[in-house]
Scaffold this motif. Structure first.
Motif, PDB file in Angstrom:
ATOM      1  N   UNK A 162     -16.852 -80.193 -13.507  1.00  0.00           N
ATOM      2  CA  UNK A 162     -18.103 -79.704 -14.086  1.00  0.00           C
ATOM      3  C   UNK A 162     -19.296 -80.252 -13.296  1.00  0.00           C
ATOM      4  N   UNK A 163     -20.182 -79.347 -12.887  1.00  0.00           N
ATOM      5  CA  UNK A 163     -21.292 -79.715 -12.002  1.00  0.00           C
ATOM      6  C   UNK A 163     -22.634 -79.335 -12.655  1.00  0.00           C
ATOM      7  N   UNK A 164     -23.574 -80.279 -12.661  1.00  0.00           N
ATOM      8  CA  UNK A 164     -24.926 -80.014 -13.171  1.00  0.00           C
ATOM      9  C   UNK A 164     -25.888 -80.037 -11.984  1.00  0.00           C
ATOM     10  N   UNK A 165     -26.788 -79.044 -11.918  1.00  0.00           N
ATOM     11  CA  UNK A 165     -27.749 -78.955 -10.813  1.00  0.00           C
ATOM     12  C   UNK A 165     -29.155 -79.220 -11.341  1.00  0.00           C
ATOM     13  N   UNK A 166     -29.743 -80.322 -10.908  1.00  0.00           N
ATOM     14  CA  UNK A 166     -31.089 -80.694 -11.350  1.00  0.00           C
ATOM     15  C   UNK A 166     -32.043 -80.713 -10.162  1.00  0.00           C
ATOM     16  N   UNK A 167     -33.156 -79.971 -10.290  1.00  0.00           N
ATOM     17  CA  UNK A 167     -34.184 -80.055  -9.261  1.00  0.00           C
ATOM     18  C   UNK A 167     -34.646 -78.710  -8.745  1.00  0.00           C
ATOM     19  N   UNK A 168     -35.635 -78.766  -7.857  1.00  0.00           N
ATOM     20  CA  UNK A 168     -36.262 -77.605  -7.207  1.00  0.00           C
ATOM     21  C   UNK A 168     -37.120 -76.789  -8.191  1.00  0.00           C
ATOM     22  N   UNK A 169     -37.728 -75.748  -7.645  1.00  0.00           N
ATOM     23  CA  UNK A 169     -38.664 -74.957  -8.455  1.00  0.00           C
ATOM     24  C   UNK A 169     -37.903 -74.152  -9.511  1.00  0.00           C
ATOM     25  N   UNK A 170     -38.591 -73.772 -10.616  1.00  0.00           N
ATOM     26  CA  UNK A 170     -37.922 -73.000 -11.665  1.00  0.00           C
ATOM     27  C   UNK A 170     -37.166 -71.798 -11.090  1.00  0.00           C
ATOM     28  N   UNK A 171     -35.938 -71.627 -11.531  1.00  0.00           N
ATOM     29  CA  UNK A 171     -35.119 -70.492 -11.098  1.00  0.00           C
ATOM     30  C   UNK A 171     -34.225 -70.797  -9.913  1.00  0.00           C
ATOM     31  N   UNK A 172     -34.585 -71.790  -9.116  1.00  0.00           N
ATOM     32  CA  UNK A 172     -33.815 -72.063  -7.884  1.00  0.00           C
ATOM     33  C   UNK A 172     -32.432 -72.656  -8.210  1.00  0.00           C
ATOM     34  N   UNK A 173     -32.386 -73.578  -9.154  1.00  0.00           N
ATOM     35  CA  UNK A 173     -31.093 -74.209  -9.480  1.00  0.00           C
ATOM     36  C   UNK A 173     -30.106 -73.169 -10.039  1.00  0.00           C
ATOM     37  N   UNK A 174     -30.617 -72.227 -10.844  1.00  0.00           N
ATOM     38  CA  UNK A 174     -29.744 -71.170 -11.398  1.00  0.00           C
ATOM     39  C   UNK A 174     -29.169 -70.322 -10.261  1.00  0.00           C
ATOM     40  N   UNK A 175     -30.054 -69.948  -9.342  1.00  0.00           N
ATOM     41  CA  UNK A 175     -29.632 -69.126  -8.211  1.00  0.00           C
ATOM     42  C   UNK A 175     -28.628 -69.895  -7.338  1.00  0.00           C
ATOM     43  N   UNK A 176     -28.925 -71.165  -7.108  1.00  0.00           N
ATOM     44  CA  UNK A 176     -28.000 -72.010  -6.335  1.00  0.00           C
ATOM     45  C   UNK A 176     -26.648 -72.056  -7.048  1.00  0.00           C
ATOM     46  N   UNK A 177     -26.690 -72.161  -8.380  1.00  0.00           N
ATOM     47  CA  UNK A 177     -25.452 -72.203  -9.177  1.00  0.00           C
ATOM     48  C   UNK A 177     -24.623 -70.946  -8.977  1.00  0.00           C
ATOM     49  N   UNK A 178     -25.302 -69.792  -8.974  1.00  0.00           N
ATOM     50  CA  UNK A 178     -24.569 -68.517  -8.778  1.00  0.00           C
ATOM     51  C   UNK A 178     -23.915 -68.481  -7.408  1.00  0.00           C
ATOM     52  N   UNK A 179     -24.666 -68.897  -6.395  1.00  0.00           N
ATOM     53  CA  UNK A 179     -24.140 -68.896  -5.019  1.00  0.00           C
ATOM     54  C   UNK A 179     -22.967 -69.861  -4.889  1.00  0.00           C
ATOM     55  N   UNK A 180     -23.114 -71.044  -5.500  1.00  0.00           N
ATOM     56  CA  UNK A 180     -22.049 -72.056  -5.421  1.00  0.00           C
ATOM     57  C   UNK A 180     -20.782 -71.522  -6.099  1.00  0.00           C
ATOM     58  N   UNK A 181     -20.968 -70.879  -7.220  1.00  0.00           N
ATOM     59  CA  UNK A 181     -19.840 -70.334  -7.995  1.00  0.00           C
ATOM     60  C   UNK A 181     -19.093 -69.257  -7.191  1.00  0.00           C
ATOM     61  N   UNK A 182     -19.854 -68.466  -6.406  1.00  0.00           N
ATOM     62  CA  UNK A 182     -19.204 -67.445  -5.569  1.00  0.00           C
ATOM     63  C   UNK A 182     -18.290 -68.103  -4.539  1.00  0.00           C
ATOM     64  N   UNK A 183     -18.760 -69.245  -4.032  1.00  0.00           N
ATOM     65  CA  UNK A 183     -17.995 -69.931  -2.981  1.00  0.00           C
ATOM     66  C   UNK A 183     -16.888 -70.816  -3.552  1.00  0.00           C
ATOM     67  N   UNK A 184     -17.136 -71.370  -4.730  1.00  0.00           N
ATOM     68  CA  UNK A 184     -16.186 -72.295  -5.352  1.00  0.00           C
ATOM     69  C   UNK A 184     -15.902 -71.827  -6.788  1.00  0.00           C
ATOM     70  N   UNK A 185     -15.105 -70.755  -6.939  1.00  0.00           N
ATOM     71  CA  UNK A 185     -14.987 -70.102  -8.254  1.00  0.00           C
ATOM     72  C   UNK A 185     -14.303 -70.946  -9.334  1.00  0.00           C
ATOM     73  N   UNK A 186     -13.591 -71.985  -8.927  1.00  0.00           N
ATOM     74  CA  UNK A 186     -12.798 -72.733  -9.907  1.00  0.00           C
ATOM     75  C   UNK A 186     -13.565 -73.879 -10.564  1.00  0.00           C
TER      76      UNK A 186
END
Ligand code: UDP
Length: 245
Positions: A102-126
């Motif tokens: 389980x990974x929590x992403x804290x930081x950057x401008x509003x919306x960026x962490x969510x977008x980073x999360x989506x991209x990370x999930x595409x690369x690391x689906x498990x």
């Protein structure tokens, strides 16, 4: 033994060794944190005692930035290799993917962490992105509670230095994560908001120059970077860097 670069003690590790240490830290009981100092951090830590203490109190201190590698060499105590925080974090995400962490992403401008999360999930689906929060908050406490409630294994703290390091050291075990990592602008890179330098530039150790080309306003911040090399030479000549940190 740490390698002392102008008062900051670095772990002498390759990328693979750094990731292996990170995984080991996650398997130990309690909270741990990783810092990724570049020359700007080292220069700031000379003037900010609390920052220096927090850097030296980390469980893993990886050399991010070619200026740190050059300085260590000039000091006569070379480091094995540069370990960019972004690549280290990718190694840790690969481990999270393997174990379903389980990974929590804290930081950057509003919306960026969510977008980073989506991209990370595409690369690391498990792996699971168990929460995100932007880095522009006034009070720490609600954010600490949000992280704690998410029950994360691994926490990205991307608030810029020295705030991210002080945040990890101050809130430590309250965060509930096994490992926190201070990673500067990494969420912008994962989100695709900021590009990393092409491999060719990275290989030539010119990542800093690429960044300057993309963000010319960084010139003020970067202008003082050669200072770290001058200071390293001076310390070498006066034999002033032998003490342990
Ligand atoms: N940032 C933040 N909160 C702040 C100031 C900065 O979340 O109060 C974020 C900023 O949006 C960026 C990161 O912290 O994503 C720091 O980026 P910087 O380029 O300074 O870090 P570097 O990669 O150079 O260490």
């Amino acid at each position: 033994m740490k390698i002392n670069v102008l008062g900051v003690g670095f772990d002498n590790v390759t990328m693979d060794e750094a990731v292996a240490r990170g995984i080991e830290l996650m398997e130990q009981p309690g909270f741990h944190y990783v810092v990724t100092p570049n020359p700007e951090f080292v220069l700031a830590a000379e003037k900010d005692e609390e920052f220096r203490r927090v850097l030296n109190g980390a469980d893993l201190v990886i050399p991010d930035g070619i200026g740190v590698i050059f300085s260590a060499k000039l000091l006569g105590t070379p480091l094995k290799s540069r370990v960019p925080g972004i690549e280290f974090s990718a190694g840790m995400l690969a481990h999270m993917d393997k174990v379903g962490g389980r990974v929590f992403l804290l930081g950057a401008k509003p919306g960026v962490a969510e977008l980073a999360g989506q991209r990370i999930k595409e690369q690391f689906p498990n792996l699971t992105i168990c929460g995100t929060h932007d880095g522009y908050f006034k009070e720490d406490e609600p954010v600490v509670q949000a992280v704690k409630a998410a029950n994360a294994d691994l926490l990205f703290v991307c608030l810029g230095a020295p705030r991210q390091e002080k945040f990890m050291a101050q809130h430590g075990p309250e965060l509930g994560a096994k490992l926190a990592m201070g990673l500067g602008g990494s969420l912008d890179v994962y989100a695709g908001v900021v590009e990393r330098a092409p491999e060719r530039w990275q290989k030539l150790n010119l990542e800093w120059a690429y960044r300057l080309k993309k963000e010319p306003k960084r010139i003020g911040r970067m202008a003082k970077l050669p200072l770290i090399l001058v200071k390293a030479v001076k310390a070498r000549l006066t034999g002033g860097m032998k003490e342990e940190v």
